[in-house]
Design an enzyme around this catalytic site. Structure first.
Site, short mmCIF file in Angstrom:
data_model
loop_
_atom_site.label_atom_id
_atom_site.label_comp_id
_atom_site.label_asym_id
_atom_site.label_seq_id
_atom_site.Cartn_x
_atom_site.Cartn_y
_atom_site.Cartn_z
N MET A 79 0.82 -1.21 0.00
CA MET A 79 0.00 0.00 0.00
C MET A 79 0.86 1.27 0.00
O MET A 79 2.06 1.21 0.24
CB MET A 79 -0.94 0.00 1.21
CG MET A 79 -1.92 -1.17 1.22
SD MET A 79 -3.02 -1.17 2.65
CE MET A 79 -4.06 0.26 2.30
N HIS A 80 0.19 2.40 -0.27
CA HIS A 80 0.72 3.76 -0.04
C HIS A 80 1.75 4.26 -1.04
O HIS A 80 2.04 5.46 -1.06
CB HIS A 80 1.33 3.88 1.36
CG HIS A 80 0.53 3.30 2.47
ND1 HIS A 80 -0.79 3.63 2.68
CD2 HIS A 80 0.85 2.40 3.43
CE1 HIS A 80 -1.25 2.96 3.74
NE2 HIS A 80 -0.28 2.20 4.20
N ASP A 236 -2.66 -5.13 0.55
CA ASP A 236 -2.15 -6.43 0.98
C ASP A 236 -2.88 -7.01 2.19
O ASP A 236 -3.22 -8.21 2.20
CB ASP A 236 -0.64 -6.37 1.23
CG ASP A 236 -0.22 -5.19 2.09
OD1 ASP A 236 -1.08 -4.47 2.63
OD2 ASP A 236 1.00 -4.96 2.22
#
Length: 486
Positions: A79-80, A236
């Site tokens: 992520m991110h 995830d």
């Protein structure tokens, strides 16, 4: 047949599954992280695509006949990560990853000036999120920032190359800090705070919905007879939850990986930003989740193994032979700062009560206990939100140690279930989302099944009081250290 593709930080994992939970085959291709400066963590976006193809072709070599019949594909990913694209959809620079901390000043600025990030976007602004990374680009690489035509998360860049579609899912988009978590849509106000607009964001769908179809040329290269649909997929941890059947209100799992996670599914948006917990959309419709994160779980063991010059496997063997009950030593696992509940990037690890008689086994036990107490802090965040889980399903490499799980179960007063196999949970969850996207009116609960449980670890009742007293002292120690630093 269905494919699950998990774009991780250290590698891309691909699983091939049948109509249920049976994994036919799995392959992994490694990735490299680039660290050009202290606190920086980047990857070349095209490396994700190369690794994906490498893993797919390994599957093709072994399961050519099965791969031909793939009907749906799901994506999971780290992520991110900020992947900035120009007007030709080419990366403008390396992607800035989730564990990059360069934007700490920008994160502090956004958190202090814009309360909407906590109240609407569900989280304290931390350097790990995408929004402060974008502001860092504006402040430090303005020429790059001005050329941004669109921003994608890591797995969604792979989706773009697979389908030609710029699309994301609700769970992964939640981690950008530009999503209105309750409304499940982009927040124009949050985007405006970083001088961006909705025009630069991808379309968003539910993780179980169709985001596009695999390009014919790629289907041909991969050996797939048709153009399978590609599901929205998930971040995830949300994908792992789908792989473990964590979808109903109160369901929860604990992951003992490099970092530690407790993920709790909810029926509504429950912000707990002030306690350092993340409140995100789930990867399935009308579901959300609370997630508490500690930054050094098995990484604390990796550090100890380096200090002691011993393998982690040897350390875990020693743990099995250590007496039950809390150690005289105390260890804070804040080797890289901490998220839940402290949100303290400057927190650091500490040993207390070391004596001349302290030995290797004492250090091992105190490190294991320190990480377990950090998980107890995570559970307390859920208790503060009036939604403590009744039990946890274990995942991650650290869950192979039943003794460690027993300590965590005791200090959190929560039973922990050990599944027969949780090794491929994120990729399996992605494949399951691919199943849902490819089939009309499929019952989610019939696909996102819980795994077979081989054993349940229960709290050791006669040690609970001892651990609770030690836990209280351990918490007091953090407060004392923080006061002296301030």
């Amino acid at each position: 047949m269905y494919l699950g593709i998990d774009i991780g930080t250290s590698g891309v994992k691909v699983v091939l599954t049948d109509n249920g939970s049976n994994i036919i085959g799995s392959e992994t291709s490694d990735l490299k992280v680039v660290r050009e400066n202290i606190g920086w963590s980047e990857q070349e976006p095209n490396d994700w695509w190369k690794a994906t193809n490498e893993a797919i072709f390994k599957i093709k070599d072994k399961y050519f006949k099965e791969l031909k019949n793939v009907q749906g594909i799901g994506l999971s990913g780290q992520m991110h990560g900020l992947t900035a694209l120009d007007e030709r959809d080419k990366p403008l620079r390396k992607s800035i990853l989730w564990n990059d901390t360069r934007s700490s000043n920008e994160a502090r600025f956004l958190d202090e000036k814009y309360p909407l990030f906590r109240n609407v976007c569900g989280n304290v602004v931390m350097p790990g999120f995408t929004a402060p990374k974008a502001l860092w680009l504006k402040n430090n690489e303005l020429q790059v920032f001005k050329k941004i035509h669109s921003i994608l998360l890591p797995k969604d860049y792979v989706r773009l190359l697979m389908t030609g579609e710029k699309c994301s899912d609700m769970s992964d988009s939640s981690g950008s800090l530009w999503l209105d978590i309750k409304k499940r849509n982009w927040s124009t106000e949050a985007l405006k705070a970083t001088d961006l607009s909705i025009k630069q964001m991808p379309n968003i769908v539910e993780g179980s919905e169709i985001s596009g179809k695999l390009k014919k040329s790629i289907a041909d290269d991969w050996g797939i007879d048709r153009r399978p649909v590609v599901a929205g997929g998930g971040g995830d941890n949300a994908a792992t939850a789908c792989g473990l059947g964590i979808i109903n209100h109160g369901d929860a799992f604990i992951s003992l990986g490099t970092s530690g996670v407790i993920f709790l599914a909810t029926d509504n948006f429950i912000p707990a930003a002030n306690d350092g917990a993340h409140s995100f959309c789930h990867a399935i419709p009308e579901k959300w989740h609370l997630m508490s994160v500690i930054l050094s779980a098995t990484d604390s063991l990796n550090w100890l193994s380096e200090i002691l010059g011993r393998k982690v496997s040897q350390i875990m063997e020693d743990l099995d032979h250590i007496n039950h009950g809390p150690s005289d030593l105390m260890f804070h696992p804040y080797l890289s700062g901490e998220r839940t509940p402290h949100n303290d990037a400057n927190a650091r690890g500490a040993f207390l009560n070391i004596s001349r008689n302290s030995n290797t086994k004492d250090l091992i036990r105190s490190v294991i206990e320190g990480v377990s107490y950090a998980f107890a802090d995570c559970i307390r965040v859920f208790e503060n939100a009036n939604i403590k889980p009744d039990k946890l399903i274990a995942a991650g490499g650290g869950s192979q140690s039943e003794r460690w799980l027993e300590i965590i179960s005791t200090v959190t007063n929560t039973p922990i279930e050990i599944p027969t196999n949780s090794e491929h949970s994120a990729a399996l969850g992605a494949a399951r989302l691919g199943i849902l996207a490819s089939q009309d009116e499929t019952d989610i609960n019939s696909i996102l099944l819980k795994p077979e449980i081989k054993k349940t670890i229960n709290p050791v009742i006669n040690k609970s009081d001892e651990y609770q007293q030690k836990l209280n002292n351990w918490r007091d120690l953090y407060s004392s250290i923080k006061e002296t630093k301030e």
